[in-house]
Design an enzyme around this catalytic site. Structure first.
Site, short mmCIF file in Angstrom:
data_model
loop_
_atom_site.label_atom_id
_atom_site.label_comp_id
_atom_site.label_asym_id
_atom_site.label_seq_id
_atom_site.Cartn_x
_atom_site.Cartn_y
_atom_site.Cartn_z
N GLY A 22 31.16 -38.60 -22.01
CA GLY A 22 30.70 -38.79 -20.65
C GLY A 22 31.51 -39.86 -19.94
O GLY A 22 32.27 -40.61 -20.57
N GLY A 24 31.36 -42.80 -16.56
CA GLY A 24 30.56 -43.55 -15.59
C GLY A 24 31.46 -44.17 -14.54
O GLY A 24 32.64 -43.82 -14.41
N GLY A 25 30.91 -45.09 -13.78
CA GLY A 25 31.67 -45.70 -12.72
C GLY A 25 32.81 -46.58 -13.21
O GLY A 25 33.87 -46.65 -12.59
N LYS A 44 32.33 -46.76 -26.19
CA LYS A 44 32.36 -46.96 -24.74
C LYS A 44 33.57 -47.82 -24.40
O LYS A 44 33.70 -48.95 -24.91
CB LYS A 44 31.07 -47.63 -24.27
CG LYS A 44 30.96 -47.81 -22.77
CD LYS A 44 29.59 -48.36 -22.41
CE LYS A 44 29.41 -48.51 -20.91
NZ LYS A 44 28.07 -49.02 -20.56
N ARG A 137 16.83 -53.87 -16.32
CA ARG A 137 17.09 -53.57 -14.90
C ARG A 137 17.71 -52.19 -14.64
O ARG A 137 18.04 -51.88 -13.50
CB ARG A 137 17.99 -54.64 -14.27
CG ARG A 137 17.36 -56.01 -14.22
CD ARG A 137 18.03 -56.88 -13.20
NE ARG A 137 19.44 -57.01 -13.45
CZ ARG A 137 20.36 -57.10 -12.49
NH1 ARG A 137 19.99 -57.06 -11.23
NH2 ARG A 137 21.62 -57.23 -12.79
N ASN A 143 19.25 -43.24 -19.84
CA ASN A 143 19.52 -44.37 -20.73
C ASN A 143 18.59 -44.38 -21.93
O ASN A 143 18.51 -45.37 -22.66
CB ASN A 143 19.41 -45.69 -19.97
CG ASN A 143 20.63 -45.96 -19.12
OD1 ASN A 143 21.69 -45.38 -19.34
ND2 ASN A 143 20.49 -46.84 -18.14
#
Length: 560
Positions: A22, A24-25, A44, A137, A143
């Site tokens: 995957g 992400g940003g 990651k 948060r 997640n």
């Protein structure tokens, strides 16, 4: 413009690349096979193009926080954190091969029992993080991964902060709007343990509803629409007949607009979900909490039944010479993972309801031994199925009807088989009748393909009405002043859109002030003022993660 292509996987000693998992940003996640010990791991990797020092600090902080928390059974395990040969930081994590709940909740109907089980187990993980002083948060279905043992595991502590810094979240990046509490969108934004309670409840709500809590089917669901609904509209009811009123009330309390109206802790919310399990006659899910403070949360007498299903483990230390527990040293519990009946009561462990105490086991064994006339060792010996009894044991008495069967020669099994078939037929018929006449057919949901390249995205609209407010003209010797930049969100803002704030046309030796600042889910930020510049202008631009970009809007100090 097309979505960002994934970066090239780094060459890592001892690991063999398999595939992309995957993107992400700011990072990509790859599947590697580790050579020693042999296992598959998820790695990651931060993008090499990320120059923002704050993002790199967050990446390092994520590795440290997850390593601290990953001994919890419902938090993804961290194996290693290093920097690759091409200078990209990476984190080696446990590989969870099953689809995460971000994929599942929109594609399938998740049962009430499973949603409650996930909520209780993740509540234990969140409570453990809070007791260690960490706010997550960014709790959301995507997640929550699923391990090979079908257990949910919380991941992505990338934007977590220390609990005491809840009033200083100006630099938040990457928070997910659909599951964020209203206080994230105030000016200035705030966060505390009750913010994570809201996001966890919103996640459970999503698992049951098949969509995010404030999403409206057939209506516009832009980021500004969601922020408005989260901040001002009541929580819509769950349109499922199998969701009990007790569960709806628990979710409403946990997602109250005012943090003061919510459950004070994730533990309290997990207890509320356990209470729903009790009312539905479901097995009560075990909630694990690791408490490093040496004290457990207070509870009332009516919670005694739930206490049996909540393990609050202290971090115990034992002096190897005296056997005492000095306060100067600390090590992990040596009995972690051992059956509660075998763990010492002095260590603060609470056995589960299904695990008898050691004394109870001994008493039961002694009683059984005396009743059968066998020795104590004989009474506790485990035999495989079909093992012959001891010589001291009397032969089993014949079953009812056995003498008649021997006398008449007619076997009884045909009649038993016929009765069993009749019971099964009647049970299946009753079940089909109830489902046909009483339970409505589930609503068919549209599904989306996974790992399919998205269509090119249109450029987003630019922000409106930019305002600059100098809040600290001079920060003192060697410290720059500060200016608050605020703007109006465009009506067409998408869920994945964010804003980029940057000083315009600074000299080359002002690199410290020239770096852009990306802002997610907010419409204001504070930046440092470059010193000794006659003309200063700020640019604000709307971007999205698919590469779309709006026109740059500029606003200058001194009315320029």
């Amino acid at each position: 413009m097309s979505p960002r292509p994934p970066s090239a996987p780094p060459r890592l000693a001892g690991y063999e690349f398999e595939k992309l998992l995957g993107s992400g940003g700011f990072a990509d996640v790859f599947l590697y096979r580790q050579a020693r010990p042999q296992r598959r791991v998820a790695i990651k990797v931060l993008l090499s193009t990320v120059l923002d020092e704050s993002v790199r600090r967050q990446f390092d902080a994520e590795a440290n926080v997850m390593a601290q928390m990953s001994t919890h059974p419902s938090i993804v395990t961290i194996h290693q954190a290093e920097v690759s040969g091409d200078h990209r930081p990476y984190i080696v994590m446990e590989y969870c091969s099953r689809p995460n709940y971000g994929v599942r909740f929109r594609k399938e109907r998740i049962t009430v029992a499973e949603a409650l089980r996930v909520g209780v187990q993740i509540a234990g993980a969140v409570e453990t993080a809070h007791r260690a002083g960490i706010l997550h948060r960014d709790i959301k279905p995507a997640n929550i991964l699923v391990t090979d043992y079908n257990r949910p595991a919380l991941t992505d502590f990338g934007i977590s902060i220390v609990a005491g810094q809840g009033n200083d979240v100006e630099d938040s990046q990457g928070m997910s709007i659909p599951w964020s509490p209203p206080e994230f969108f105030t000016d200035p934004p705030r966060a505390d343990v009750r913010s994570d309670v809201f996001s966890l409840a919103a996640t459970v709500h999503s698992l049951l509803a098949g969509q995010t809590p404030f999403e409206r089917r057939g209506q516009r669901n832009t980021a500004s629409d969601l922020i408005h609904r989260i901040s001002s509209e009541p929580l819509p009811p769950l349109q499922r007949p199998d969701v009990p009123a007790e569960l709806s009330r628990a979710l409403s309390v946990a997602m109250a607009k005012d943090p003061a109206g919510r459950y004070d802790t994730a533990l309290a919310f997990g207890r509320a979900l356990q209470q729903v399990e009790l009312s539905l006659s479901l097995p009560v899910t075990q909630m694990d909490v690791l408490d490093e403070r040496g004290s457990t949360a207070p509870h009332h007498g009516e919670d005694d039944e739930l206490d049996a299903h909540t393990r609050i483990r202290k971090v115990a230390t034992v002096d190897p010479e005296t056997g005492t527990r000095p306060g100067s040293k600390r090590r992990l519990d040596p009995y972690a993972g051992v059956a509660p009946a075998l763990a010492p009561s002095a260590g603060g462990y609470q056995p589960s309801a299904s695990a008898p105490s050691t004394s109870a086991v001994s008493a039961a064994s002694a009683s059984a031994a005396s009743a059968s006339g066998a020795s104590a060792s004989e009474s506790t010996l485990l035999r495989p199925a079909g093992a012959l009894p001891s010589a001291a044991s009397p032969p089993p008495a014949p079953a009812d009807g056995a003498e008649d069967e021997e006398r008449t020669g007619t076997p009884a099994w045909p009649f038993v088989t016929l009765a069993a078939v009749l019971v099964i037929v009647l049970g299946v018929g009753a079940t089909l009748g109830v489902r046909h006449f009483l339970i409505p057919e589930p609503e068919e949901r549209a599904t989306t393909d996974i790992n399919v390249v998205a269509d090119p995205a249109a450029n987003p609209d630019p922000p409106r009405d930019i305002e600059l407010q100098v809040i600290a003209p001079d920060g003192g010797p060697g410290e720059p002043g500060k200016v608050r930049v605020s703007w109006q969100i465009p009506d067409t803002l998408g869920e994945d859109d964010f804003f980029r704030v940057q000083w315009a046309e600074l000299p080359s030796n002002y690199q410290e002030f020239a770096a852009p600042k990306d802002v997610y889910g907010q419409y204001s930020t504070v930046i440092d003022i470059p010193p000794q510049q006659a003309k200063l202008c700020v640019t604000v631009q709307t971007l999205n993660r698919n590469g779309g970009a709006s026109q740059v809007v500029e606003k200058c100090l001194n009315g320029g």
